[in-house]
Design a protein around this motif. Structure first.
Motif, PDB file in Angstrom:
ATOM      1  N   LEU A 189      42.819  40.193  39.320  1.00 15.97           N
ATOM      2  CA  LEU A 189      41.566  40.540  38.983  1.00 15.97           C
ATOM      3  C   LEU A 189      42.141  41.934  40.462  1.00 15.97           C
ATOM      4  O   LEU A 189      41.209  43.372  40.217  1.00 15.97           O
ATOM      5  CB  LEU A 189      40.442  40.397  39.349  1.00 15.97           C
ATOM      6  N   GLN A 190      42.855  41.457  41.204  1.00 16.62           N
ATOM      7  CA  GLN A 190      43.057  41.983  42.193  1.00 16.62           C
ATOM      8  C   GLN A 190      44.252  42.567  42.290  1.00 16.62           C
ATOM      9  O   GLN A 190      45.129  43.610  42.957  1.00 16.62           O
ATOM     10  CB  GLN A 190      42.702  41.922  43.890  1.00 16.62           C
ATOM     11  N   MET A 191      45.435  41.099  42.060  1.00 12.57           N
ATOM     12  CA  MET A 191      46.570  41.448  42.538  1.00 12.57           C
ATOM     13  C   MET A 191      47.476  42.629  41.784  1.00 12.57           C
ATOM     14  O   MET A 191      48.084  43.079  42.015  1.00 12.57           O
ATOM     15  CB  MET A 191      47.145  39.852  41.842  1.00 12.57           C
ATOM     16  N   ALA A 192      46.985  42.624  40.018  1.00 14.20           N
ATOM     17  CA  ALA A 192      47.593  43.672  39.664  1.00 14.20           C
ATOM     18  C   ALA A 192      47.245  45.229  40.044  1.00 14.20           C
ATOM     19  O   ALA A 192      48.800  45.823  40.390  1.00 14.20           O
ATOM     20  CB  ALA A 192      47.199  43.789  38.366  1.00 14.20           C
ATOM     21  N   SER A 193      46.791  45.451  40.521  1.00 12.23           N
ATOM     22  CA  SER A 193      46.420  47.436  41.445  1.00 12.23           C
ATOM     23  C   SER A 193      46.686  46.589  43.169  1.00 12.23           C
ATOM     24  O   SER A 193      47.206  47.794  43.180  1.00 12.23           O
ATOM     25  CB  SER A 193      44.580  47.059  41.602  1.00 12.23           C
ATOM     26  N   ASP A 194      46.962  45.648  43.611  1.00 13.49           N
ATOM     27  CA  ASP A 194      47.475  45.902  44.900  1.00 13.49           C
ATOM     28  C   ASP A 194      49.164  46.060  44.753  1.00 13.49           C
ATOM     29  O   ASP A 194      49.702  46.600  45.511  1.00 13.49           O
ATOM     30  CB  ASP A 194      47.195  44.450  45.424  1.00 13.49           C
ATOM     31  N   LEU A 195      49.534  45.376  43.153  1.00 13.30           N
ATOM     32  CA  LEU A 195      51.546  45.237  43.750  1.00 13.30           C
ATOM     33  C   LEU A 195      51.564  46.459  42.332  1.00 13.30           C
ATOM     34  O   LEU A 195      52.875  46.413  42.456  1.00 13.30           O
ATOM     35  CB  LEU A 195      51.756  44.094  42.560  1.00 13.30           C
ATOM     36  N   SER A 196      50.331  47.018  41.627  1.00 17.56           N
ATOM     37  CA  SER A 196      51.207  48.265  40.707  1.00 17.56           C
ATOM     38  C   SER A 196      51.767  47.276  39.622  1.00 17.56           C
ATOM     39  O   SER A 196      52.520  47.669  38.872  1.00 17.56           O
ATOM     40  CB  SER A 196      51.879  49.252  41.331  1.00 17.56           C
ATOM     41  N   PHE A 197      51.093  46.353  38.744  1.00 16.74           N
ATOM     42  CA  PHE A 197      50.835  45.403  38.144  1.00 16.74           C
ATOM     43  C   PHE A 197      50.757  46.184  36.482  1.00 16.74           C
ATOM     44  O   PHE A 197      50.091  46.173  36.374  1.00 16.74           O
ATOM     45  CB  PHE A 197      51.114  43.810  37.886  1.00 16.74           C
ATOM     46  N   ASP A 249      49.721  45.428  32.732  1.00 17.90           N
ATOM     47  CA  ASP A 249      48.940  43.946  32.060  1.00 17.90           C
ATOM     48  C   ASP A 249      50.194  43.335  31.155  1.00 17.90           C
ATOM     49  O   ASP A 249      50.597  42.178  30.984  1.00 17.90           O
ATOM     50  CB  ASP A 249      48.111  44.748  30.485  1.00 17.90           C
ATOM     51  N   THR A 250      51.427  44.583  30.181  1.00 16.30           N
ATOM     52  CA  THR A 250      52.747  44.051  30.536  1.00 16.30           C
ATOM     53  C   THR A 250      53.229  43.511  31.742  1.00 16.30           C
ATOM     54  O   THR A 250      54.137  42.094  30.685  1.00 16.30           O
ATOM     55  CB  THR A 250      54.002  45.258  30.277  1.00 16.30           C
ATOM     56  N   VAL A 251      53.570  43.330  32.692  1.00 17.90           N
ATOM     57  CA  VAL A 251      53.967  43.224  33.898  1.00 17.90           C
ATOM     58  C   VAL A 251      53.748  41.467  34.013  1.00 17.90           C
ATOM     59  O   VAL A 251      53.910  39.910  33.988  1.00 17.90           O
ATOM     60  CB  VAL A 251      54.263  43.510  34.756  1.00 17.90           C
ATOM     61  N   TYR A 252      52.137  41.256  34.264  1.00 19.38           N
ATOM     62  CA  TYR A 252      51.106  40.364  33.918  1.00 19.38           C
ATOM     63  C   TYR A 252      51.387  39.476  32.888  1.00 19.38           C
ATOM     64  O   TYR A 252      51.379  38.332  32.879  1.00 19.38           O
ATOM     65  CB  TYR A 252      50.074  41.093  33.987  1.00 19.38           C
ATOM     66  N   ALA A 281      51.561  27.507  45.519  1.00 19.26           N
ATOM     67  CA  ALA A 281      50.943  27.791  46.755  1.00 19.26           C
ATOM     68  C   ALA A 281      52.172  29.312  47.542  1.00 19.26           C
ATOM     69  O   ALA A 281      51.906  30.038  48.098  1.00 19.26           O
ATOM     70  CB  ALA A 281      50.941  26.478  48.421  1.00 19.26           C
ATOM     71  N   ALA A 282      53.111  28.902  46.866  1.00 22.80           N
ATOM     72  CA  ALA A 282      54.421  29.912  47.164  1.00 22.80           C
ATOM     73  C   ALA A 282      53.972  31.294  46.501  1.00 22.80           C
ATOM     74  O   ALA A 282      54.449  32.113  46.957  1.00 22.80           O
ATOM     75  CB  ALA A 282      55.454  29.687  46.876  1.00 22.80           C
ATOM     76  N   MET A 283      52.608  30.710  45.637  1.00 18.93           N
ATOM     77  CA  MET A 283      52.551  33.099  44.747  1.00 18.93           C
ATOM     78  C   MET A 283      52.162  33.768  45.626  1.00 18.93           C
ATOM     79  O   MET A 283      52.648  34.831  45.298  1.00 18.93           O
ATOM     80  CB  MET A 283      51.761  31.994  43.838  1.00 18.93           C
ATOM     81  N   LEU A 284      51.736  33.239  46.694  1.00 14.50           N
ATOM     82  CA  LEU A 284      51.115  34.169  48.103  1.00 14.50           C
ATOM     83  C   LEU A 284      52.300  34.522  48.628  1.00 14.50           C
ATOM     84  O   LEU A 284      52.080  36.219  48.855  1.00 14.50           O
ATOM     85  CB  LEU A 284      50.106  33.323  49.437  1.00 14.50           C
ATOM     86  N   PHE A 285      53.579  34.896  48.034  1.00 10.85           N
ATOM     87  CA  PHE A 285      54.431  35.758  48.790  1.00 10.85           C
ATOM     88  C   PHE A 285      55.242  36.440  47.475  1.00 10.85           C
ATOM     89  O   PHE A 285      56.051  37.495  48.344  1.00 10.85           O
ATOM     90  CB  PHE A 285      55.669  34.851  49.367  1.00 10.85           C
ATOM     91  N   VAL A 286      54.780  36.543  46.894  1.00  9.99           N
ATOM     92  CA  VAL A 286      55.274  37.472  45.431  1.00  9.99           C
ATOM     93  C   VAL A 286      54.242  38.628  45.909  1.00  9.99           C
ATOM     94  O   VAL A 286      53.212  39.154  46.264  1.00  9.99           O
ATOM     95  CB  VAL A 286      54.525  37.170  44.343  1.00  9.99           C
ATOM     96  N   ARG A 287      55.391  39.856  45.886  1.00  4.48           N
ATOM     97  CA  ARG A 287      55.473  41.199  46.292  1.00  4.48           C
ATOM     98  C   ARG A 287      56.081  42.077  45.199  1.00  4.48           C
ATOM     99  O   ARG A 287      55.188  43.329  44.844  1.00  4.48           O
ATOM    100  CB  ARG A 287      55.845  41.530  47.242  1.00  4.48           C
ATOM    101  N   TRP A 337      43.470  37.073  46.499  1.00  2.00           N
ATOM    102  CA  TRP A 337      44.496  36.953  46.378  1.00  2.00           C
ATOM    103  C   TRP A 337      45.474  35.552  45.877  1.00  2.00           C
ATOM    104  O   TRP A 337      45.819  34.805  46.005  1.00  2.00           O
ATOM    105  CB  TRP A 337      44.853  37.455  44.764  1.00  2.00           C
ATOM    106  N   GLN A 338      45.616  36.211  47.134  1.00  3.44           N
ATOM    107  CA  GLN A 338      46.801  35.324  48.174  1.00  3.44           C
ATOM    108  C   GLN A 338      46.423  34.195  48.550  1.00  3.44           C
ATOM    109  O   GLN A 338      47.012  33.275  48.558  1.00  3.44           O
ATOM    110  CB  GLN A 338      47.223  36.295  49.555  1.00  3.44           C
TER     111      GLN A 338
END
Length: 437
Positions: free
Chosen positions: A53-61, A63-66, A109-115, A189-190
């Motif tokens: 809900l927020q991660m996709a817009s923050d990281l410009s993902f 729906d296909t990437v998600y 927990a390491a998912m918080l580092f995804v960019r 989301w982090q």
């Protein structure tokens, strides 16, 4: 005076009062911990649906990437699940399940580092590798405590961890997403990934100390009771034909169960990964409200799972107890596509869909465990779950591609319904005498 064998006495007592005392005690000792662990497990697997809900817009993902990233979990899962289940069979459930929980908690927990998309795909893949073997390992573990005639109800209690993770995780995730953003310099989301990973790590230590390995190890059953339980398991085990690993991999019944699981899981993961997004597209934008409303379909899933598993055990009927709720789930999905302009009715349709999909899950696992046993059974359960879990890759990816291509969520939802109808048809191809035990 004629002597009475204690195991025979216990057997006679429980023949007159089936389900009393012994299995109730085993259920109360084993299921609460396994259930809580599965809630934590499943929450870490699917909280990506709320993070989106927020991660996709923050990281410009897109729906296909998600969808691809959500599904990459199951590539790792597929690659390592059958070997993981074989290791569990050799080293025991307690240590191996605890190892799984620690690993997946750390990686979640390491998912918080995804960019970047690449980091997203890699971390989701590693999470699948880490979690591989937990669910089929527990299913295998329960076959070492409960005979087939009691297994649907027990597996249902365990598998209600799936909808309960939604009932509890929806409001929790919604609260984190709406209130934690910016705290400590982290996005909401982090915080979601970090906070929801911690229970898995803590529970690993509890599981290590508290889970008994086998019937003979416990001190809360008498020697006579342990002997009786083991005699029931041995009698059922001996009634199943022996099969080598090669025979298992060439058994058409095993591969039919793989296909059935694939179809059902496609609907299940459609709910798990896209429900928050589907609710948001009904016109809602507050994350806490979305989280709260998403708990309603999952609550229906809990009720449906427990009710149908009870009737399935009582009637000794398995096929229609899987096929009928799958068809109900498909109907709910189709209805939601026609009602999307009315938030209340669309949510009601999604609730019907979720209840139907969730109700199929515990009864399905009574199908393969009715004819698999031993080492080949461990491999067979792992194979069915891992190859069937490819649906977890296909379902979010296809839904995301359809959403991006058509700009209309109805096509993805209709696809989920079609897979459930196919799954229902395949279930009815299994011989009644084979699975209705």
């Amino acid at each position: 005076m004629q002597s009475v064998d204690p195991a025979s006495a216990v057997s006679s007592h429980h023949a007159a009062a089936p389900g009393v005392s012994i299995y109730g005690r085993i259920t109360r000792r084993l299921l609460p911990l396994l259930f809580i662990c599965y809630v934590a497990c499943y929450l870490d697997r699917v909280n990506i649906g709320f993070a989106k809900l927020q991660m996709a817009s923050d990281l410009s993902f897109s729906d296909t990437v998600y969808g691809l990233g959500a599904g990459m979990f199951f590539i790792g899962y597929l690659a390592f699940e059958t070997p993981s289940n074989m290791i569990l069979y050799r080293v025991g459930a307690r240590r191996w399940l605890a190892r799984i929980m620690v690993t997946w908690g750390v990686i979640s927990a390491a998912m918080l580092f995804v960019r970047t998309p690449g980091a997203f795909y890699t971390t989701r893949f590693l999470l699948g590798v880490a979690e591989a073997g937990f669910f089929p390992g527990v299913v295998l573990y329960l076959t070492q405590w409960f005979p087939s005639r009691r297994r649907a109800g027990v597996v249902a209690i365990f598998m209600t961890g799936i909808p309960v993770s939604g009932v509890l995780g929806g409001p929790l995730s919604g609260w984190i997403m709406s209130s934690m953003g910016g705290t400590g310099g982290l996005a909401s989301w982090q915080w979601l990934f970090l906070i929801e990973a911690l229970p898995s790590i803590v529970l690993a230590g509890v599981l290590w100390k508290a889970l008994p390995e086998r019937v003979a190890d416990v001190d809360w059953l008498s020697a006579a009771e342990k002997g009786w339980v083991q005699s029931q398991l041995d009698a059922e085990h001996d009634a199943k034909p022996d099969a080598s690993l090669r025979q298992m991999f060439t058994d058409a019944r095993v591969w039919l169960c793989v296909l059935i699981n694939f179809c059902i899981a496609t609907g299940q993961y459609g709910v798990s990964f896209w429900l928050p997004t589907l609710i948001k597209r009904l016109g809602l934008h507050d994350n806490f409200q979305i989280g709260y409303l998403s708990a309603i379909p999952y609550l229906a899933g809990v009720i449906a799972m427990l009710m149908l598993s009870r009737t399935g055990d009582r009637l000794r009927e398995r096929r229609w107890h899987v096929a009928a709720p799958a068809l109900v789930g498909a109907a709910g999905f189709v209805l939601s596509t026609f009602l999307q302009h009315d938030t209340t009715l669309a949510l009601a349709a999604l609730t019907i869909a979720t209840g139907g999909v969730m109700a199929t899950l515990p009864l399905f696992w009574c199908l393969p465990t009715s004819f698999l046993k031993g080492a080949s059974g461990a491999a067979g359960i792992g194979l069915i779950n891992s190859v069937g879990a490819l649906a977890g890759f296909v379902s979010p990816l296809l839904t995301g591609v359809l959403n991006d291509f058509t700009h209309d969520a109805r096509y993805g939802v209709a696809m989920l319904a079609a897979w459930l109808v196919l799954g229902a048809a395949l279930v009815l191809r299994l011989p009644r005498a084979l699975v209705n035990r």
